[in-house]
Design a protein around this motif. Structure first.
Motif, PDB file in Angstrom:
ATOM      1  N   PHE A 201      -3.185  -4.895 -15.203  1.00 41.12           N
ATOM      2  CA  PHE A 201      -1.895  -4.755 -14.530  1.00 41.12           C
ATOM      3  C   PHE A 201      -1.363  -3.330 -14.677  1.00 41.12           C
ATOM      4  CE2 PHE A 201      -1.317  -9.477 -15.242  1.00 41.12           C
ATOM      5  CZ  PHE A 201      -1.243  -9.802 -13.902  1.00 41.12           C
ATOM      6  N   SER A 202      -0.718  -2.830 -13.605  1.00 39.03           N
ATOM      7  CA  SER A 202      -0.135  -1.491 -13.674  1.00 39.03           C
ATOM      8  C   SER A 202       1.236  -1.404 -13.018  1.00 39.03           C
ATOM      9  CB  SER A 202      -1.073  -0.460 -13.030  1.00 39.03           C
ATOM     10  OG  SER A 202      -1.287  -0.762 -11.659  1.00 39.03           O
ATOM     11  N   GLY A 203       1.609  -2.364 -12.187  1.00 41.77           N
ATOM     12  CA  GLY A 203       2.901  -2.323 -11.530  1.00 41.77           C
ATOM     13  C   GLY A 203       3.276  -3.693 -11.010  1.00 41.77           C
ATOM     14  N   ALA A 204       4.575  -3.920 -10.778  1.00 41.95           N
ATOM     15  CA  ALA A 204       5.041  -5.212 -10.279  1.00 41.95           C
ATOM     16  C   ALA A 204       6.434  -5.091  -9.700  1.00 41.95           C
ATOM     17  CB  ALA A 204       5.037  -6.251 -11.403  1.00 41.95           C
ATOM     18  N   THR A 205       6.731  -5.953  -8.727  1.00 39.72           N
ATOM     19  CA  THR A 205       8.077  -6.030  -8.159  1.00 39.72           C
ATOM     20  C   THR A 205       8.207  -7.330  -7.388  1.00 39.72           C
ATOM     21  OG1 THR A 205       9.747  -4.782  -6.932  1.00 39.72           O
ATOM     22  CG2 THR A 205       7.571  -4.936  -5.929  1.00 39.72           C
ATOM     23  N   ASP A 253     -10.214   4.469   7.017  1.00 35.86           N
ATOM     24  CA  ASP A 253     -11.625   4.437   7.417  1.00 35.86           C
ATOM     25  C   ASP A 253     -12.473   3.543   6.527  1.00 35.86           C
ATOM     26  OD1 ASP A 253     -11.848   5.883   5.079  1.00 35.86           O
ATOM     27  OD2 ASP A 253     -12.491   7.753   6.028  1.00 35.86           O
ATOM     28  N   GLY A 254     -11.820   2.835   5.586  1.00 37.33           N
ATOM     29  CA  GLY A 254     -12.542   1.887   4.747  1.00 37.33           C
ATOM     30  C   GLY A 254     -12.943   2.410   3.389  1.00 37.33           C
ATOM     31  N   ARG A 255     -12.799   3.718   3.144  1.00 37.87           N
ATOM     32  CA  ARG A 255     -13.145   4.263   1.835  1.00 37.87           C
ATOM     33  C   ARG A 255     -12.183   3.758   0.767  1.00 37.87           C
ATOM     34  NH1 ARG A 255     -11.868   9.501   1.505  1.00 37.87           N
ATOM     35  NH2 ARG A 255     -10.668   9.378   3.467  1.00 37.87           N
ATOM     36  N   ALA A 256     -12.738   3.338  -0.364  1.00 42.18           N
ATOM     37  CA  ALA A 256     -11.882   2.886  -1.461  1.00 42.18           C
ATOM     38  C   ALA A 256     -11.089   4.054  -2.021  1.00 42.18           C
ATOM     39  CB  ALA A 256     -12.731   2.253  -2.560  1.00 42.18           C
ATOM     40  N   TYR A 257      -9.862   3.800  -2.388  1.00 42.72           N
ATOM     41  CA  TYR A 257      -9.003   4.813  -2.982  1.00 42.72           C
ATOM     42  C   TYR A 257      -9.325   4.911  -4.467  1.00 42.72           C
ATOM     43  CZ  TYR A 257      -4.692   7.177  -4.437  1.00 42.72           C
ATOM     44  OH  TYR A 257      -3.783   8.046  -4.968  1.00 42.72           O
ATOM     45  N   ARG A 258      -9.577   6.108  -4.967  1.00 41.12           N
ATOM     46  CA  ARG A 258      -9.987   6.293  -6.359  1.00 41.12           C
ATOM     47  C   ARG A 258      -8.842   6.691  -7.276  1.00 41.12           C
ATOM     48  NH1 ARG A 258     -14.538   3.424  -6.536  1.00 41.12           N
ATOM     49  NH2 ARG A 258     -16.107   4.162  -5.038  1.00 41.12           N
ATOM     50  N   GLY A 259      -7.629   6.709  -6.778  1.00 33.33           N
ATOM     51  CA  GLY A 259      -6.491   7.059  -7.614  1.00 33.33           C
ATOM     52  C   GLY A 259      -6.046   5.896  -8.485  1.00 33.33           C
ATOM     53  N   LYS A 260      -5.233   6.216  -9.478  1.00 26.78           N
ATOM     54  CA  LYS A 260      -4.738   5.229 -10.440  1.00 26.78           C
ATOM     55  C   LYS A 260      -3.306   4.858 -10.068  1.00 26.78           C
ATOM     56  CE  LYS A 260      -4.042   4.708 -15.455  1.00 26.78           C
ATOM     57  NZ  LYS A 260      -4.104   5.458 -16.739  1.00 26.78           N
ATOM     58  N   VAL A 261      -3.148   3.736  -9.396  1.00 22.28           N
ATOM     59  CA  VAL A 261      -1.823   3.271  -9.012  1.00 22.28           C
ATOM     60  C   VAL A 261      -1.115   2.726 -10.248  1.00 22.28           C
ATOM     61  CG1 VAL A 261      -0.529   1.608  -7.640  1.00 22.28           C
ATOM     62  CG2 VAL A 261      -2.495   2.800  -6.644  1.00 22.28           C
ATOM     63  N   GLU A 262       0.132   3.187 -10.457  1.00 25.02           N
ATOM     64  CA  GLU A 262       0.881   2.818 -11.664  1.00 25.02           C
ATOM     65  C   GLU A 262       2.135   1.989 -11.378  1.00 25.02           C
ATOM     66  OE1 GLU A 262       0.819   3.675 -15.068  1.00 25.02           O
ATOM     67  OE2 GLU A 262      -1.191   4.503 -15.026  1.00 25.02           O
ATOM     68  N   GLY A 263       2.555   1.910 -10.137  1.00 20.57           N
ATOM     69  CA  GLY A 263       3.755   1.149  -9.828  1.00 20.57           C
ATOM     70  C   GLY A 263       3.914   0.983  -8.341  1.00 20.57           C
ATOM     71  N   LEU A 264       4.755   0.002  -7.953  1.00 19.51           N
ATOM     72  CA  LEU A 264       4.980  -0.219  -6.528  1.00 19.51           C
ATOM     73  C   LEU A 264       6.373  -0.745  -6.269  1.00 19.51           C
ATOM     74  CD1 LEU A 264       3.393  -3.467  -5.079  1.00 19.51           C
ATOM     75  CD2 LEU A 264       3.925  -3.173  -7.486  1.00 19.51           C
ATOM     76  N   GLY A 271       6.647  -7.395   9.514  1.00 18.85           N
ATOM     77  CA  GLY A 271       6.422  -8.564  10.355  1.00 18.85           C
ATOM     78  C   GLY A 271       5.915  -9.689   9.483  1.00 18.85           C
ATOM     79  N   PRO A 272       5.626 -10.845  10.043  1.00 24.73           N
ATOM     80  CA  PRO A 272       5.120 -11.962   9.243  1.00 24.73           C
ATOM     81  C   PRO A 272       3.838 -11.580   8.496  1.00 24.73           C
ATOM     82  CG  PRO A 272       5.753 -12.713  11.429  1.00 24.73           C
ATOM     83  CD  PRO A 272       5.802 -11.215  11.466  1.00 24.73           C
ATOM     84  N   GLY A 273       3.868 -11.691   7.176  1.00 22.81           N
ATOM     85  CA  GLY A 273       2.686 -11.405   6.378  1.00 22.81           C
ATOM     86  C   GLY A 273       2.315  -9.946   6.295  1.00 22.81           C
ATOM     87  N   ARG A 274       3.257  -9.020   6.594  1.00 20.40           N
ATOM     88  CA  ARG A 274       2.963  -7.595   6.566  1.00 20.40           C
ATOM     89  C   ARG A 274       4.122  -6.846   5.930  1.00 20.40           C
ATOM     90  NH1 ARG A 274       3.248  -5.693  11.687  1.00 20.40           N
ATOM     91  NH2 ARG A 274       2.276  -3.733  11.079  1.00 20.40           N
ATOM     92  N   TRP A 275       3.806  -5.929   5.002  1.00 19.32           N
ATOM     93  CA  TRP A 275       4.830  -5.154   4.308  1.00 19.32           C
ATOM     94  C   TRP A 275       4.383  -3.702   4.159  1.00 19.32           C
ATOM     95  CZ3 TRP A 275       3.208  -9.981   2.911  1.00 19.32           C
ATOM     96  CH2 TRP A 275       4.186 -10.984   2.878  1.00 19.32           C
ATOM     97  N   GLU A 276       5.353  -2.803   4.198  1.00 20.24           N
ATOM     98  CA  GLU A 276       5.093  -1.411   3.870  1.00 20.24           C
ATOM     99  C   GLU A 276       5.468  -1.199   2.410  1.00 20.24           C
ATOM    100  OE1 GLU A 276       7.256   2.653   4.888  1.00 20.24           O
ATOM    101  OE2 GLU A 276       6.169   1.871   6.625  1.00 20.24           O
ATOM    102  N   LEU A 277       4.542  -0.652   1.631  1.00 20.17           N
ATOM    103  CA  LEU A 277       4.722  -0.462   0.194  1.00 20.17           C
ATOM    104  C   LEU A 277       4.847   1.017  -0.138  1.00 20.17           C
ATOM    105  CD1 LEU A 277       1.867  -2.828  -1.086  1.00 20.17           C
ATOM    106  CD2 LEU A 277       4.231  -3.444  -0.505  1.00 20.17           C
ATOM    107  N   LEU A 278       5.570   1.283  -1.214  1.00 18.40           N
ATOM    108  CA  LEU A 278       5.580   2.612  -1.814  1.00 18.40           C
ATOM    109  C   LEU A 278       4.917   2.493  -3.178  1.00 18.40           C
ATOM    110  CD1 LEU A 278       6.426   5.588  -1.945  1.00 18.40           C
ATOM    111  CD2 LEU A 278       8.623   4.825  -2.897  1.00 18.40           C
ATOM    112  N   LEU A 279       3.816   3.197  -3.357  1.00 18.05           N
ATOM    113  CA  LEU A 279       3.068   3.188  -4.603  1.00 18.05           C
ATOM    114  C   LEU A 279       3.196   4.550  -5.272  1.00 18.05           C
ATOM    115  CD1 LEU A 279      -0.260   1.716  -3.128  1.00 18.05           C
ATOM    116  CD2 LEU A 279       1.704   0.422  -3.974  1.00 18.05           C
ATOM    117  N   VAL A 280       3.190   4.579  -6.594  1.00 18.70           N
ATOM    118  CA  VAL A 280       3.146   5.855  -7.310  1.00 18.70           C
ATOM    119  C   VAL A 280       1.879   5.891  -8.158  1.00 18.70           C
ATOM    120  CG1 VAL A 280       5.616   6.264  -7.306  1.00 18.70           C
ATOM    121  CG2 VAL A 280       4.611   4.979  -9.193  1.00 18.70           C
ATOM    122  N   THR A 281       1.304   7.091  -8.275  1.00 18.37           N
ATOM    123  CA  THR A 281       0.038   7.235  -8.977  1.00 18.37           C
ATOM    124  C   THR A 281       0.124   8.310 -10.049  1.00 18.37           C
ATOM    125  OG1 THR A 281      -1.010   9.003  -7.675  1.00 18.37           O
ATOM    126  CG2 THR A 281      -1.047   6.783  -6.738  1.00 18.37           C
TER     127      THR A 281
END
Length: 298
Positions: A201-205, A253-264, A271-281
């Motif tokens: 675990f690294s972040g939650a909201t 383009d499908g490439r995995a993100y290699r950064g360390k996400v620490e919070g969101l 829309g239904p089932g869709r959200w825009e997130l703000l992540l910090v790394t």
């Protein structure tokens, strides 16, 4: 579930971002190497202010030494027992000096109030499996609960969500243990893995009555020393069903993100089932970025 990066922006002057909370037009960000709470414009991500928590750093962007820092990792919006709205900032507890925290009102003065978290953290340790070190990496609040998220790197049997009654826990922290100690309800969550390394675990909201979480993967088994980052996941945890669903954070383009996400934080529903997130790394070298991403349920 898919989690697609929309943009990534370097956040200057903010060392090692470790948590974010959006309240109104402001994004509040903590850094595990930082002596300050940082304020950003939630829309543009431009810095708008800072709140000094410690006098240890002579400049806003100075990094605190690893073994001296409070290692702030948990950040959650709360209403303090006296009715003030604000933010609860929590150290990880992975070392004795990291059992520190603050309540910071969101009123104009933002005057921080120091908290001793050691009595609360002592109540959590008995629920850890043998050999695990307390290492809280995220916090979230619902209307009734404070959730604290244990990150135990290198093993899959200690991804624990500590569920605490919100009002009783805040009263316990505010009173300096004069109030009755809160009950603890631990919940073990199955997290995904990469290359044989389990996520932590690294972040939650909470948003829209849903619990959003992040979990990053490091090739290490040490709660204090950093390891090679392999990727990060974003997911939803169903507390009632005791189940979770995750998607690997990736570029368009499908490439995995290699950064360390620490919070969101959740910026908005798209829309239904869709959200825009703000992540910090956190790049483990003092750098921080803000990542916007879209989460879409399959």
């Amino acid at each position: 579930m898919t989690v697609t990066i929309l943009s990534e922006t370097a956040v200057t002057g903010l060392p090692s971002a470790s948590g974010v909370e959006i309240i109104g037009d402001t994004a509040y960000v903590i850094g595990d190497d930082s002596a300050r709470l940082h304020l950003l414009d939630a829309a543009t991500l431009a810095p708008t202010g800072q709140v000094r928590l410690l006098d240890a750093a002579s400049t806003a962007s100075a990094r605190l030494p690893k073994y001296d820092k409070p290692d702030l990792e948990g950040l959650a919006a709360v209403t303090w027992p006296d009715g003030r709205a604000g933010l609860l900032l929590l150290g990880s507890g992975s070392l004795p000096n990291r059992a520190r925290g603050w309540f910071v009102p969101t009123a104009e003065d933002h005057l921080p109030e120091a908290l001793d978290l050691a009595p609360l953290y002592a109540r959590l340790r008995p629920y850890l499996p043998a050999g695990a070190v307390l290492n809280l990496e995220a916090a979230a609040t619902s209307a009734t609960e404070l959730l604290l998220f244990q990150r135990t790197v290198g093993r899959a049997d200690a991804a624990i969500v500590f569920r605490l009654p919100l009002a009783a826990t805040l009263a316990f922290l505010q009173s300096g243990t004069a109030a009755e100690a809160p009950a603890v309800r631990p919940l073990l969550v199955q997290l995904p893995s990469l290359a044989g390394c389990p996520a932590g675990f690294s972040g939650a909201t909470f948003a829209d009555d849903l619990l959003f979480v992040t979990a990053s993967v490091e090739d290490t088994a040490d709660a204090v020393l950093d390891g090679t980052v392999l990727g990060s996941f974003v997911g939803l945890v169903d507390l009632a069903a005791q189940a979770a669903t995750f998607g690997l954070l990736a570029w368009a383009d499908g490439r995995a993100y290699r950064g360390k996400v620490e919070g969101l934080a959740v910026r908005r529903a798209l829309g239904p089932g869709r959200w825009e997130l703000l992540l910090v790394t956190d790049d483990d070298a003092g750098g921080s970025t803000a990542v916007t991403a879209e989460l879409a349920l399959d």
